[in-house]
Design an enzyme around this catalytic site. Structure first.
Site, PDB file in Angstrom:
ATOM      1  N   ASP A  28       0.863  -1.173   0.000  1.00 36.18           N
ATOM      2  CA  ASP A  28       0.000   0.000   0.000  1.00 36.18           C
ATOM      3  C   ASP A  28       0.905   1.230   0.000  1.00 36.18           C
ATOM      4  O   ASP A  28       2.102   1.130   0.284  1.00 36.18           O
ATOM      5  CB  ASP A  28      -0.886  -0.029   1.247  1.00 36.18           C
ATOM      6  CG  ASP A  28      -1.719   1.231   1.384  1.00 36.18           C
ATOM      7  OD1 ASP A  28      -2.362   1.623   0.399  1.00 36.18           O
ATOM      8  OD2 ASP A  28      -1.706   1.822   2.474  1.00 36.18           O
ATOM      9  N   ASP A  63      -7.317  -1.584   3.496  1.00 36.72           N
ATOM     10  CA  ASP A  63      -6.369  -2.662   3.188  1.00 36.72           C
ATOM     11  C   ASP A  63      -6.772  -3.989   3.814  1.00 36.72           C
ATOM     12  O   ASP A  63      -6.252  -5.040   3.431  1.00 36.72           O
ATOM     13  CB  ASP A  63      -4.964  -2.294   3.700  1.00 36.72           C
ATOM     14  CG  ASP A  63      -4.427  -1.035   3.054  1.00 36.72           C
ATOM     15  OD1 ASP A  63      -4.589  -0.891   1.830  1.00 36.72           O
ATOM     16  OD2 ASP A  63      -3.861  -0.203   3.768  1.00 36.72           O
ATOM     17  N   ASP A  80      -1.989  -0.553   6.018  1.00 35.99           N
ATOM     18  CA  ASP A  80      -2.226  -0.045   7.370  1.00 35.99           C
ATOM     19  C   ASP A  80      -3.616   0.538   7.577  1.00 35.99           C
ATOM     20  O   ASP A  80      -3.956   0.940   8.674  1.00 35.99           O
ATOM     21  CB  ASP A  80      -1.187   1.019   7.738  1.00 35.99           C
ATOM     22  CG  ASP A  80      -1.500   2.377   7.114  1.00 35.99           C
ATOM     23  OD1 ASP A  80      -2.032   2.392   5.978  1.00 35.99           O
ATOM     24  OD2 ASP A  80      -1.217   3.398   7.761  1.00 35.99           O
TER      25      ASP A  80
END
Length: 623
Positions: free
Chosen positions: A311, A510, A506
């Protein structure tokens, strides 16, 4: 370790009964009461054997075929032919092995109900000219809600007020607050980063974005391919080999005790013990480097990773806006611009204002107390600092206040925010802020490839221009931008064709992808609770390079476990041949098996001394 579920308590009980039965029987035998010793050994063995048969039936019903069958055969044969001491020894070693395996496995993740507990349970609704706090379950489309500063938006809706500033980082990964205009859609799970506003609900709570993400996590966890116990992968070959040697020994000699001795020596305690011991040691070692791995299965999967998906916000980047540069004007210095801006921003709760305050504190600036101030939500702040009129805010806002032209577009870049500062009606300077890459990112990617990662991708909900600007010059195989949570899951599932997939994130957005990946890694210190719950691995500090020692320890721990497995198999086969030839009695075979257990356990414990070279290499790269 204390047992925390029925299966764990049962394994504690079986281990205790087997240990008590063996030691009490030996005590009776030493006192000359061999008859009582025989009964005690049988009593200690039978609970383990019954539990073992129950587990074998359950496994076969699930289509699983494991080494438990070999252990059941050896104990059964030993009891049938009255080799009760050998049976008791095997029962103790087997129950000890399954207990250690349970300890290594642990609980992979807690109930997803905790994810739901992180969101509000109530909302403030307009009713007949009054504000009433109601449960989310009673909200209907068309209800008008008040979203206060700092509130998490409880349901999807449209903005009924004149404007709002929303922090959508938990949903899209974009770290910068977003300005929402009247009648524009607002997603549940967003946080109100500005003044209070009214929201017209368009969906019920159960149908909203945040609830959908929870469902995605649950579905992804169900679809995740299970990883079988490492030892079971060799079970069929080992089982047929054992039965073949035992049958041959009985057939050619006519002595069933030789077959019992073969089965006892073949009891797969080295396989059952070596793997969990090596994995537990690896888990312990990884934790010392700030990598919390939630059990033996994630550790196994981490050792097989071929694809790494990252990410952006809070993972590849720090997740918080920082000052990139300060442009000065009209004779003001950079320190002047930062000091005036930070002094006035003390009255604002805006995330950008807080970031400027943090930068001033880091620079050791001594701030003045504002003598007066007025904030225009989402735009900027006017006030008086040290008797001088100061304005801090967006470039367009400050330009309107001082009657000048706004900053040209060339002064801005993708994913950045430009904060202008004026003093006494003149432009003092502009502060360029952005969510920058974490230090040492390029070195991290290089070291990850050296540890066996073949593909590295970026997956983000940000705009394509932002993703491209952040990743420019990085050694990535692909960049996927503007992804929704379900598209991230699809990307993970698609990449599985190249091997095991590791996903790092995080945010709440996600969580589904982390659950779908072979290994999900969450940035635990500041990451969303949803991602930490869905993940298999949590980095206890917000440094991406902490993942590197985790990868290295996982690969080396699994290698040590495999080495122990093959050593144990080799020694067991040698012992089976000796037993078939009549050189070992069942009891002697059981004692030999214990010696083999000690050898493979000592070898497995070498995982406690793993010193990851990636720690030094990533530190050097960051420097």
């Amino acid at each position: 370790m204390q047992p925390d579920k029925p299966d764990d308590r049962a394994k504690w009980l079986l281990l205790g009964l087997a240990g008590l039965g063996l030691t009490a029987g030996v005590g009776m035998w030493l006192l000359g009461r061999a008859d009582i010793a025989r009964l005690v050994w049988i009593a200690g063995t039978l609970p383990v054997l019954v539990a073992l048969y129950v587990e074998i039936v359950r496994s076969l019903m699930r289509g699983e075929f494991g080494l438990d069958i070999v252990a059941a055969l050896s104990m059964t044969a030993a009891l049938i032919f009255d080799e009760t001491l050998a049976a008791a020894v095997v029962a103790l070693m087997y129950s000890g092995g399954t207990f250690l395996e349970s300890f290594a496995e642990g609980r992979a993740r807690r109930d997803m109900e905790e994810l739901l507990s992180k969101v509000p349970r109530t909302a403030v609704r307009h009713e007949d000219g009054q504000l009433v706090e109601v449960l989310l379950d009673v909200l209907e489309p068309g209800d008008l809600l008040l979203i206060r500063q700092g509130d998490v938006v409880p349901v999807d809706g449209t903005l009924a007020g004149s404007g709002a500033m929303l922090d959508q980082s938990a949903l899209t990964g974009e770290s910068m607050p977003v300005r929402i205009a009247t009648n524009e859609p607002v997603m549940s799970g967003s946080t109100n980063a500005g003044e209070a506003f009214d929201l017209l609900a368009t969906h019920r709570a159960a149908e909203s974005t945040y609830a959908g993400i929870v469902r995605l996590v649950e579905e992804a966890q169900k679809s995740k391919a299970p990883i079988s116990r490492m030892a079971d992968r060799y079970s069929v070959i080992f089982l047929f080999l054992t039965v073949g040697i035992a049958t041959a020994a009985w057939w050619f000699t006519g002595d069933p005790i030789r077959a019992v001795a073969v089965l006892v020596v073949a009891t797969p305690c080295p396989l059952i013990l070596a793997v969990p011991v090596a994995l537990v040691a690896g888990l312990s070692r990884a934790a010392r480097f700030g990598v919390l791995i939630k059990g033996g299965r994630p550790l196994e999967a981490l050792a097989r990773v071929k694809t790494l998906i990252l990410d952006k916000t809070g993972t590849l980047t720090d997740g918080r806006p920082g000052i990139i540069s300060i442009e000065t004007a009209n004779g003001f210095s950079e320190d002047d611009v930062l000091r005036f801006a930070a002094s006035l921003d003390q009255v604002s709760k805006h995330p950008i204002a807080q970031a400027i305050l943090a930068a001033a504190a880091e620079a050791g600036q001594r701030l003045a107390v504002p003598q007066s101030s007025a904030e225009t939500p989402g735009e900027g702040v006017n006030g008086v600092i040290d008797g001088r009129k100061v304005c801090v805010g967006g470039a367009d806002f400050v330009a309107r206040q001082i009657g000048s032209d706004p900053a040209p577009d060339s002064a801005r870049s993708a994913g950045s925010v430009l904060v202008a500062v004026s003093v006494d009606g003149r432009l003092a300077g502009r502060i360029l802020m952005a969510d920058a890459l974490r230090p040492g990112t390029a070195g991290f990617l290089k070291t990850a490839r050296s540890l066996g990662v073949e593909r590295i991708l970026l997956a983000t909900g940000d705009r394509q221009a932002v993703a491209a600007a952040v990743t420019e010059g990085l050694d990535l195989d692909a960049v996927r931008s503007e992804l929704t949570p379900d598209q991230k899951v699809l990307l993970v599932l698609t990449e599985r064709k190249n091997g095991a997939v590791l996903m790092v994130g995080d945010g709440v957005n996600d969580a589904p992808a982390l659950a779908a990946a072979d290994v999900g890694v969450a940035m635990g210190a500041r990451g969303a609770a949803a991602s930490a719950e869905a993940a298999d691995v949590v980095l206890l500090v917000d440094h991406l390079d902490r993942l590197l020692p985790g990868l290295e320890i996982a690969r080396k721990s699994v290698a040590i476990a495999m080495q122990s497995v093959f050593i144990g198999i080799g020694l067991s086969v040698a012992g089976m041949i000796a037993a078939a030839l009549g050189y070992l009695t069942p009891v002697e075979g059981a004692l030999l098996q214990e010696a083999i257990d000690v050898a493979v356990i000592l070898n497995a414990l070498r995982a406690l001394r793993i010193n990851p070279r990636s720690v030094a290499s990533s530190a050097a790269a960051a420097a």
